[in-house]
Design an enzyme around this catalytic site. Structure first.
Site, short mmCIF file in Angstrom:
data_model
loop_
_atom_site.label_atom_id
_atom_site.label_comp_id
_atom_site.label_asym_id
_atom_site.label_seq_id
_atom_site.Cartn_x
_atom_site.Cartn_y
_atom_site.Cartn_z
N ASN A 82 24.59 55.68 20.92
CA ASN A 82 23.94 56.62 20.01
C ASN A 82 23.79 57.97 20.68
O ASN A 82 23.34 58.06 21.83
CB ASN A 82 22.55 56.12 19.62
CG ASN A 82 22.58 55.02 18.59
OD1 ASN A 82 23.42 54.14 18.65
ND2 ASN A 82 21.66 55.06 17.65
N ALA A 128 19.48 58.15 6.60
CA ALA A 128 18.12 58.43 7.05
C ALA A 128 17.50 59.64 6.36
O ALA A 128 16.28 59.81 6.40
CB ALA A 128 18.11 58.64 8.56
N GLY A 132 29.14 63.48 7.44
CA GLY A 132 28.81 64.85 7.09
C GLY A 132 29.26 65.86 8.11
O GLY A 132 29.59 67.01 7.76
N HIS A 177 25.12 47.78 7.81
CA HIS A 177 24.75 48.88 8.70
C HIS A 177 25.69 50.03 8.38
O HIS A 177 26.91 49.87 8.43
CB HIS A 177 24.87 48.46 10.16
CG HIS A 177 24.47 49.55 11.12
ND1 HIS A 177 24.83 49.53 12.44
CD2 HIS A 177 23.76 50.70 10.94
CE1 HIS A 177 24.35 50.60 13.04
NE2 HIS A 177 23.70 51.32 12.15
N ASP A 178 25.15 51.20 8.07
CA ASP A 178 25.99 52.29 7.59
C ASP A 178 27.09 52.65 8.58
O ASP A 178 28.20 53.04 8.17
CB ASP A 178 25.17 53.51 7.19
CG ASP A 178 24.18 53.97 8.25
OD1 ASP A 178 24.24 53.49 9.40
OD2 ASP A 178 23.33 54.82 7.92
N THR A 179 26.84 52.49 9.88
CA THR A 179 27.90 52.78 10.85
C THR A 179 29.04 51.79 10.75
O THR A 179 30.21 52.14 10.90
CB THR A 179 27.34 52.80 12.28
OG1 THR A 179 26.24 53.70 12.34
CG2 THR A 179 28.40 53.24 13.27
N SER A 190 19.10 61.04 3.14
CA SER A 190 19.46 61.07 1.71
C SER A 190 20.19 59.80 1.34
O SER A 190 20.64 59.05 2.20
CB SER A 190 20.34 62.29 1.40
OG SER A 190 21.60 62.18 2.04
N GLY A 191 20.28 59.57 0.04
CA GLY A 191 21.00 58.40 -0.47
C GLY A 191 21.85 58.79 -1.65
O GLY A 191 21.70 59.88 -2.23
N ARG A 192 22.76 57.90 -1.99
CA ARG A 192 23.65 58.18 -3.12
C ARG A 192 24.14 56.86 -3.71
O ARG A 192 24.17 55.84 -2.98
CB ARG A 192 24.84 59.04 -2.70
CG ARG A 192 25.68 58.40 -1.62
CD ARG A 192 26.33 59.39 -0.69
NE ARG A 192 25.41 60.24 0.00
CZ ARG A 192 24.70 59.90 1.07
NH1 ARG A 192 24.80 58.68 1.57
NH2 ARG A 192 23.90 60.75 1.64
#
Length: 486
Positions: free
Chosen positions: A298, A15, A408, A238-240, A17-19
């Site tokens: 959440n 949400a 993170g 989904h990143d999770t 940053s990206g990589r």
């Protein structure tokens, strides 16, 4: 001569940053190389907060182009945040920039929808927690004309994959976050969509994580310099879901905290929990890989700190988070507590002022310094994790012997230690890049390089530096804090 491990490309966009990360995966080998990193900054236009989706796609192409100068990836996988989407017109074109889930257009919409569809009906089908920005309520907030004009809907990772391959679909781990997915049958709930006034024709075909979506289009191949036959693989989009794949657990008696802008706190199950008690506790049953269920809730995460730092910097008070965390560790504990999930903290804005206002409203002293505010946020998050881990174990009938904190937040030693103290359970922190790792491992599985979840997690545990935090102190102070907060 030894054959070098295959390289896989993970496009991992969160949400904020990206990589693009290149991963080399083989038996006993898991090596990551960050190729490209970029900011994900929403844009407000005429009062509406949008994602800069074309900019994000351009950054993904740039990362893949950089990778192509040094490696030939065996495949590409994409994961992003959940719930947001783009509408497509009859020609397959995007009808407008996707709206950000923090936009105010859904204010009051969830309550309006639930006046006509009972909560028990919605939860009994979807098993999903009630959040005002779920896709169901975002679609209900759309104008009828736009929905009539649209021919399809694609969630954010599926939209990016569509632009890379010209193949449309909906990967299940992300589809299950929309509150339009029947968690019992593994299909879209056409009946629920109809009751909410959402045309079922918008819902794309479902696909499983680990399947090949398709090869690159000529345009994508030209933009990246990659072979047109390079496949794009459906990972846990989904990143999770990818982060949970990246949890280095050795058994099933664990809870996880995927800690980034949001904190996703829960346990891994074989079946959904659809009881009234689970519904009242607002737990969600999201689909994981291999038919697992991510039973979680959440919790507001590092967003609170991110917004505080942004505001302090904008006010001319340079804020360095590592330094602030060191100072916060020396602050007197248990002086302030907030509910991180209070709606006041959801939108962007002056977060330090909101925290001070919350403390005054609840009869507490006001944190006067950045370090005191940071201490308040960290303790409040640890307390929220404690409640959620205990609720997840109780409602699902599972035992939790270890908490794996990935993402993170695993770098935040104060948060990790206070989480162990609050929960009274050891915390294993790392890997930081769990989401990208989970993305890469699902691609490696599709290529036949690794096997099931147990084998995948064993490789992750063996190849990453993990830090263990044992609980310290007594639970009495946390009990008192929880009693006040409740």
């Amino acid at each position: 001569m030894t054959t070098p491990p295959p390289v896989f490309a993970a496009v991992d966009i969160g949400a904020s940053s990206g990589r693009v990360i290149a991963g080399r995966v083989a038996p006993g080998v898991l090596e990551l190389d960050e190729v490209h990193r970029f900011i994900n900054r929403p844009v407000r236009v005429r009062g509406t907060l949008h994602w800069d989706i074309l900019g994000l796609y351009g950054e993904a192409l740039e990362g893949l182009r950089k990778l192509a100068t040094t490696s030939t990836p065996a495949s590409i996988g994409i994961d992003t945040w959940a719930v947001d989407y783009g509408l497509l017109d009859a020609r397959g074109g995007l009808m407008g920039n996707p709206v950000h889930y923090r936009d105010t257009r859904t204010d009051g919409v969830m309550d309006r929808v639930l006046e006509s569809i009972p909560r028990s009906d919605v939860y009994g089908v979807t098993g999903l927690q009630f959040l005002p920005f779920n896709t169901l309520y975002q679609l209900a907030a759309e104008s009828g004309a736009r929905l009539d004009e649209a021919t399809g809907l694609l969630l954010i990772p599926d939209l990016l994959a569509y632009w890379l391959t010209d193949c449309s679909g909906a990967e299940r781990t992300n589809a299950s976050t929309t509150q339009l997915y029947d968690v019992r049958t593994g299909t879209w709930s056409v009946e629920l969509a109809a009751r909410a006034g959402i045309p079922a024709r918008l819902l794309p075909p479902l696909r499983d994580p680990g399947t090949v979506i398709g090869p690159l289009t000529c345009d994508a191949a030209e933009a990246t310099g990659l072979d047109p036959d390079t496949p794009v693989v459906a990972v846990g989009s989904h990143d999770t879901a990818s982060a949970v794949v990246g949890v280095p657990a050795t058994g099933r008696d664990f809870a996880y905290i995927s800690c980034g802008t949001w904190s996703l706190v829960g346990v891994e199950l074989d079946k959904p929990v659809l009881t009234p008690e689970s519904r009242e506790a607002n737990f969600t049953n999201e689909v994981g890989v291999d038919g697992t269920i991510r039973y979680l809730r959440n919790v507001m995460g590092l967003w609170l700190l991110q917004e505080c730092v942004r505001v302090w910097n904008s006010q001319g008070h340079p804020a360095d988070l590592p330094t602030l965390l060191e100072q916060a560790a020396r602050e007197t504990p248990f002086r302030f507590v907030i509910n991180p999930d209070d709606p006041e903290f959801l939108p962007p804005g002056d977060m330090p002022a909101r925290i001070a206002r919350y403390c005054r409203r609840t009869g507490q002293p006001t944190p006067e310094t950045p370090a005191a505010i940071v201490r308040c946020v960290i303790e409040s998050l640890a307390l929220a994790y404690r409640r959620t881990v205990r609720d997840a174990a109780r409602l699902s009938g599972t035992q939790v012997g270890t908490i794996h904190l990935v993402g993170g937040g695993a770098r935040n030693t104060l948060l990790c230690q206070l989480t162990a103290d609050a929960c009274g359970i050891p915390v294993v922190a790392g890997p930081v890049e769990a989401t990208a790792i989970g993305n890469l491992m699902m691609q490696a599985r599709a290529a036949g390089v690794v096997g099931d979840l147990a084998e995948t997690r064993a490789l992750i545990a063996a190849t990453n530096t993990l830090h263990r935090y044992e609980p310290t102190g007594s639970s009495g102070a946390w009990d008192t804090l929880e009693a006040f907060a409740s």
